[in-house]
Write an enzyme that holds these catalytic residues in place. Structure first.
Site, PDB file in Angstrom:
ATOM      1  N   LYS A   1       7.869  -6.337 -10.819  1.00  0.00           N
ATOM      2  CA  LYS A   1       8.776  -6.851 -11.833  1.00  0.00           C
ATOM      3  C   LYS A   1       9.688  -7.954 -11.318  1.00  0.00           C
ATOM      4  O   LYS A   1      10.104  -8.831 -12.081  1.00  0.00           O
ATOM      5  CB  LYS A   1       9.655  -5.712 -12.363  1.00  0.00           C
ATOM      6  CG  LYS A   1       8.903  -4.635 -13.109  1.00  0.00           C
ATOM      7  CD  LYS A   1       9.795  -3.460 -13.450  1.00  0.00           C
ATOM      8  CE  LYS A   1      10.093  -2.605 -12.230  1.00  0.00           C
ATOM      9  NZ  LYS A   1       8.919  -1.857 -11.742  1.00  0.00           N
TER      10      LYS A   1
ATOM     11  N   ALA B   1       2.721   3.842  -3.100  1.00  0.00           N
ATOM     12  CA  ALA B   1       2.140   4.692  -4.149  1.00  0.00           C
ATOM     13  C   ALA B   1       1.218   3.911  -5.072  1.00  0.00           C
ATOM     14  O   ALA B   1       0.095   4.345  -5.376  1.00  0.00           O
ATOM     15  CB  ALA B   1       3.252   5.354  -4.956  1.00  0.00           C
TER      16      ALA B   1
ATOM     17  N   LYS C   1      12.233  -5.530 -17.136  1.00  0.00           N
ATOM     18  CA  LYS C   1      11.155  -5.426 -18.115  1.00  0.00           C
ATOM     19  C   LYS C   1      11.511  -6.154 -19.411  1.00  0.00           C
ATOM     20  O   LYS C   1      10.642  -6.741 -20.063  1.00  0.00           O
ATOM     21  CB  LYS C   1      10.851  -3.956 -18.377  1.00  0.00           C
ATOM     22  CG  LYS C   1      10.302  -3.233 -17.157  1.00  0.00           C
ATOM     23  CD  LYS C   1      10.239  -1.725 -17.346  1.00  0.00           C
ATOM     24  CE  LYS C   1       9.701  -1.027 -16.109  1.00  0.00           C
ATOM     25  NZ  LYS C   1       9.691   0.447 -16.238  1.00  0.00           N
TER      26      LYS C   1
ATOM     27  N   ASP D   1      16.031  -1.777 -13.749  1.00  0.00           N
ATOM     28  CA  ASP D   1      14.583  -1.765 -13.954  1.00  0.00           C
ATOM     29  C   ASP D   1      14.241  -2.129 -15.397  1.00  0.00           C
ATOM     30  O   ASP D   1      13.377  -2.989 -15.649  1.00  0.00           O
ATOM     31  CB  ASP D   1      14.033  -0.383 -13.606  1.00  0.00           C
ATOM     32  CG  ASP D   1      12.558  -0.215 -13.944  1.00  0.00           C
ATOM     33  OD1 ASP D   1      11.720  -0.682 -13.160  1.00  0.00           O
ATOM     34  OD2 ASP D   1      12.255   0.380 -14.993  1.00  0.00           O
TER      35      ASP D   1
ATOM     36  N   THR E   1       3.430  -4.934  -4.076  1.00  0.00           N
ATOM     37  CA  THR E   1       4.556  -4.790  -3.161  1.00  0.00           C
ATOM     38  C   THR E   1       5.782  -4.296  -3.927  1.00  0.00           C
ATOM     39  O   THR E   1       5.833  -4.380  -5.157  1.00  0.00           O
ATOM     40  CB  THR E   1       4.885  -6.134  -2.480  1.00  0.00           C
ATOM     41  OG1 THR E   1       5.271  -7.097  -3.472  1.00  0.00           O
ATOM     42  CG2 THR E   1       3.685  -6.649  -1.701  1.00  0.00           C
TER      43      THR E   1
ATOM     44  N   PHE F   1       0.823  -1.206   0.000  1.00  0.00           N
ATOM     45  CA  PHE F   1       0.000   0.000   0.000  1.00  0.00           C
ATOM     46  C   PHE F   1       0.859   1.260   0.000  1.00  0.00           C
ATOM     47  O   PHE F   1       0.626   2.204   0.742  1.00  0.00           O
ATOM     48  CB  PHE F   1      -0.969  -0.009   1.194  1.00  0.00           C
ATOM     49  CG  PHE F   1      -2.244   0.744   0.911  1.00  0.00           C
ATOM     50  CD1 PHE F   1      -3.080   0.371  -0.130  1.00  0.00           C
ATOM     51  CD2 PHE F   1      -2.617   1.834   1.687  1.00  0.00           C
ATOM     52  CE1 PHE F   1      -4.257   1.066  -0.401  1.00  0.00           C
ATOM     53  CE2 PHE F   1      -3.795   2.533   1.433  1.00  0.00           C
ATOM     54  CZ  PHE F   1      -4.610   2.144   0.380  1.00  0.00           C
TER      55      PHE F   1
ATOM     56  N   GLU G   1       0.380  -6.404 -16.996  1.00  0.00           N
ATOM     57  CA  GLU G   1       0.664  -5.292 -17.899  1.00  0.00           C
ATOM     58  C   GLU G   1       1.403  -4.160 -17.195  1.00  0.00           C
ATOM     59  O   GLU G   1       2.328  -3.557 -17.755  1.00  0.00           O
ATOM     60  CB  GLU G   1      -0.643  -4.754 -18.489  1.00  0.00           C
ATOM     61  CG  GLU G   1      -0.479  -3.600 -19.452  1.00  0.00           C
ATOM     62  CD  GLU G   1       0.193  -3.999 -20.757  1.00  0.00           C
ATOM     63  OE1 GLU G   1       1.316  -3.518 -21.015  1.00  0.00           O
ATOM     64  OE2 GLU G   1      -0.403  -4.796 -21.510  1.00  0.00           O
TER      65      GLU G   1
ATOM     66  N   GLU H   1      14.245   7.925  -7.321  1.00  0.00           N
ATOM     67  CA  GLU H   1      14.242   7.472  -5.938  1.00  0.00           C
ATOM     68  C   GLU H   1      15.458   8.037  -5.199  1.00  0.00           C
ATOM     69  O   GLU H   1      16.449   8.452  -5.811  1.00  0.00           O
ATOM     70  CB  GLU H   1      14.284   5.943  -5.886  1.00  0.00           C
ATOM     71  CG  GLU H   1      13.126   5.246  -6.574  1.00  0.00           C
ATOM     72  CD  GLU H   1      11.830   5.355  -5.792  1.00  0.00           C
ATOM     73  OE1 GLU H   1      11.881   5.739  -4.599  1.00  0.00           O
ATOM     74  OE2 GLU H   1      10.776   5.052  -6.371  1.00  0.00           O
TER      75      GLU H   1
END
Length: 340
Positions: free
Chosen positions: A127, A13, A227, A223, A98, A11, A151, A212
């Site tokens: 991811k 963003a 993907k 990241d 999460t 919980f 997605e 971040e």
């Protein structure tokens, strides 16, 4: 009218975005599909709120932002956390949001496998577990006749997995090349337009909340590499793992290099390539005015197909409500499949 009970795990963003989008769209879902969306359990890393009759979306967000603890939710706050939340209240779909963990995929992996073992459908924005355990998760979903949608794990609002699977099923996707990380695209765009250094631009993006506090996953290409693995598996059918991707980030890019490229009619972008011959994330020169010439936090991808040629999509790659919108799209897919 049938209830569709949701459990939101995570919980921050994105999880709060899911609650907000449910609040905004539940009447529309009710009118179109005769389905009553009901959030029955929500959990962060240490507490939860659980109610069989449904929780108020706005109250959940308010409590989390004001106190930081879902256990402070009036009457239904709880100290139950982790896997125990999945046993505390009956639900139909796990909305898994999460934080991404690329070391072992937890807690997303265990949460997802338990949900499948209990016969529940799963929608995720995560991811880590997909990049590390794609086939294990897919096998578990199939074995338990569960729907698994993800997605939001790749392009935020940019439709790419559903585009390939639902809109272009007659096509063989031969390769995907694109910009899959909004933070690095913002940094490189600002360095190009302002002539600023990498260090100064990174600091600015952190102050704006675009990068971040620890930006390593974004700026070092991690990241985008995650993907790349997800797209390789889900769209091209390549049984790839994270270690199969060649990865180089943008931290070595200088303002001088960007200026030189600019004078020659090029831009430097962090590009992900997904093809049978190459899985790679690296800075590359792209022509000005090409589909790769996008600014800010936008993402884009070009799918090379055998029948339709090149199909290019673009969209916002990050953001609470934006990512949650992709999860809502996946949830609607679940509703459509289960209603047939």
């Amino acid at each position: 009218m049938k209830d569709l009970k949701l459990c939101i795990m995570g919980f921050g963003a994105v999880g709060q975005g899911v609650a907000k989008v449910v609040s905004l769209k539940k009447e529309t879902i009710k009118d179109i599909y005769n389905i009553n969306l009901k959030i029955v359990s929500v959990a962060d890393s240490s507490s939860s709120a659980i109610c069989e009759d449904g929780l108020n979306e706005d109250e959940l967000i308010k409590v989390k932002n004001e106190t930081g603890k879902l256990s402070d939710y009036p009457e239904y706050g709880s100290n139950i956390s982790g896997l125990d939340v999945l046993d505390a209240c009956d639900y139909d779909v796990l909305m898994e949001a999460t934080p991404t963990n690329i070391k072992d995929g937890e807690p997303a992996r265990s949460l997802t496998l338990k949900a499948f073992g209990d016969g529940k459908d799963v929608v995720t924005s995560n991811k880590g577990h997909l990049a590390l355990n794609y086939q294990e998760l897919l096998d578990a979903a199939n074995e338990n006749d569960c729907i698994f949608k993800f997605e939001a794990s790749v392009g935020g609002t940019m439709p790419i997995i559903n585009l390939a699977q639902e809109t272009l099923p007659a096509n063989k996707i031969e390769s995907i090349i694109g910009i899959l990380n909004g933070t690095t695209n913002y940094i490189l765009s600002r360095m190009t337009s302002e002539g600023t250094s990498y260090e100064d631009t990174l600091k600015e993006s952190q102050e704006l909340g675009i990068a971040e506090t620890n930006p390593t996953q974004d700026v070092e290409g991690i990241d985008a590499a995650c993907k790349t693995v997800i797209l390789a598996n889900s769209v091209l059918g390549i049984p790839a793992k994270y270690e199969d991707v060649k990865v180089k980030g943008i931290s070595d890019i200088t303002s001088e290099a960007i200026s030189l490229a600019d004078k020659q009619g090029y831009l430097i972008k962090l590009i992900a390539e997904v093809s049978p011959d190459n899985l790679e994330v690296s800075p590359r020169l792209v022509k000005k005015g090409s589909p790769y010439d996008i600014n800010g936090t936008l993402n884009m991808a070009t799918l090379k197909t055998d029948l339709s040629g090149e199909v290019t999509v673009m969209g916002i790659g990050a953001g609470s409500v934006e990512t949650a919108s992709a999860m809502m799209t996946d949830l609607i897919h679940v509703i459509r499949i289960r209603n047939n």
